[in-house]
Design a protein around this motif. Structure first.
Motif, PDB file in Angstrom:
ATOM      1  N   SER A   1       0.885  -1.340  -0.188  1.00  0.00           N
ATOM      2  CA  SER A   1      -0.026  -0.047   0.129  1.00  0.00           C
ATOM      3  C   SER A   1       0.910   1.148   0.049  1.00  0.00           C
ATOM      4  O   SER A   1       0.541   2.056  -0.634  1.00  0.00           O
ATOM      5  CB  SER A   1      -1.034   0.118   1.014  1.00  0.00           C
ATOM      6  OG  SER A   1      -1.708  -1.069   1.423  1.00  0.00           O
TER       7      SER A   1
ATOM      8  N   TYR B   1       2.702   1.768  -3.622  1.00  0.00           N
ATOM      9  CA  TYR B   1       1.596   2.243  -4.664  1.00  0.00           C
ATOM     10  C   TYR B   1       1.148   3.551  -4.396  1.00  0.00           C
ATOM     11  O   TYR B   1       1.159   4.224  -5.321  1.00  0.00           O
ATOM     12  CB  TYR B   1       0.129   1.286  -4.471  1.00  0.00           C
ATOM     13  CG  TYR B   1      -0.783   1.728  -5.304  1.00  0.00           C
ATOM     14  CD1 TYR B   1      -0.716   1.265  -6.524  1.00  0.00           C
ATOM     15  CD2 TYR B   1      -2.059   2.385  -4.998  1.00  0.00           C
ATOM     16  CE1 TYR B   1      -1.910   1.913  -7.512  1.00  0.00           C
ATOM     17  CE2 TYR B   1      -3.092   2.830  -5.822  1.00  0.00           C
ATOM     18  CZ  TYR B   1      -2.907   2.581  -7.072  1.00  0.00           C
ATOM     19  OH  TYR B   1      -3.896   2.988  -7.989  1.00  0.00           O
ATOM     20  N   THR B   2       0.631   3.975  -2.960  1.00  0.00           N
ATOM     21  CA  THR B   2       0.303   5.270  -2.878  1.00  0.00           C
ATOM     22  C   THR B   2       1.260   6.535  -3.212  1.00  0.00           C
ATOM     23  O   THR B   2       1.101   7.394  -3.718  1.00  0.00           O
ATOM     24  CB  THR B   2      -0.442   5.443  -1.376  1.00  0.00           C
ATOM     25  OG1 THR B   2       0.440   4.905  -0.592  1.00  0.00           O
ATOM     26  CG2 THR B   2      -1.626   4.441  -1.488  1.00  0.00           C
TER      27      THR B   2
ATOM     28  N   PHE C   1      -6.682   1.376  -6.035  1.00  0.00           N
ATOM     29  CA  PHE C   1      -6.375   1.253  -4.377  1.00  0.00           C
ATOM     30  C   PHE C   1      -7.548   0.607  -3.725  1.00  0.00           C
ATOM     31  O   PHE C   1      -7.129  -0.133  -2.806  1.00  0.00           O
ATOM     32  CB  PHE C   1      -6.200   2.684  -3.953  1.00  0.00           C
ATOM     33  CG  PHE C   1      -6.033   2.812  -2.471  1.00  0.00           C
ATOM     34  CD1 PHE C   1      -4.628   2.209  -1.976  1.00  0.00           C
ATOM     35  CD2 PHE C   1      -6.840   3.321  -1.612  1.00  0.00           C
ATOM     36  CE1 PHE C   1      -4.298   2.354  -0.909  1.00  0.00           C
ATOM     37  CE2 PHE C   1      -6.382   3.382  -0.321  1.00  0.00           C
ATOM     38  CZ  PHE C   1      -5.242   2.877   0.203  1.00  0.00           C
TER      39      PHE C   1
END
Length: 222
Positions: free
Chosen positions: A147, A150-151, A177
């Motif tokens: 996470s 990715y963010t 997401f």
């Protein structure tokens, strides 16, 4: 769970990391505003986020009255020492989002900037939190790594290629997401209270997917 003792109060480390991520996210947003917007908008947008965060904090603390009203009635001071946990956090996020868009739409900020700022700040906070959690928390390492990467990759793209951060790209990123977060939540063992088979956090991502699909190509004022 890892706990930090602050005098007579014990605080979960993950809440402290979230608090740090909220303020670091504001710093990232301010840098982005300086890079992409006129100076006159900086204070207006930042003040809007501060007010939204304060409203979200009140919702988070007050959520205990909804989740465990008996405790609050018996001991009103419990509102000072306890929160609604993850479920309360979801309610706080929803409340702050509603407050943010309600107040923003009453200002002279364009829909595009409202959406871009909210998107960048949210992903910056999520990315910083997960990267801090990867370093400092012991549980759910895989979740935090995936996470966080990715963010933060999305934030870097938005920071340097802001002209390409369109409404469709924003909602596409939110959908991806949300699917990623849902998948990770099903893989990990969770003790959260279920509401019709899903936890409050999982329902939040389901709703986020639906809302993103609705607004993916909706016309807005520039």
């Amino acid at each position: 769970m890892q706990v930090i003792q602050m005098g007579s109060i014990a605080v979960l480390l993950k809440w402290l990391l979230l608090g740090a991520a909220l303020f670091i996210g504001l710093a990232i947003l301010k840098l982005w505003l300086r890079r992409t917007q006129e100076k006159i908008l900086h204070k207006q947008v930042i003040d809007l986020f501060f007010n939204s965060l304060f409203f979200g904090f009140i919702c988070w603390k007050g959520s205990l009255f909804i989740i465990d009203p008996v405790l609050v009635i018996k001991s009103p001071l419990s509102l000072l020492y306890f929160t609604g946990g993850t479920t309360g956090l979801v309610l706080a996020v929803v409340g702050s989002i509603i407050f943010y868009f309600f107040k923003a739409n009453k200002s002279n900020i364009t829909d595009r900037l409202i959406l871009q700022s909210g998107f960048l700040y949210s992903f910056a906070v999520i990315g910083v939190y997960h990267l801090l959690a990867t370093l400092l928390l012991e549980e759910q390492k895989l979740n935090h790594i995936i996470s966080g990467l990715y963010t933060f990759a999305i934030v870097i793209f938005a920071f340097w290629k802001h002209q390409m951060v369109t409404q469709q790209r924003i909602f596409s990123s939110l959908i991806l997401f949300s699917f990623l977060s849902l998948s990770l939540s099903f893989i990990q063992l969770s003790v959260e209270r279920k509401i019709w088979l899903f936890s409050a956090q999982q329902w939040f991502f389901v709703v986020l997917i639906i809302v993103s699909l609705i607004f993916w190509d909706k016309k807005s004022k520039s």
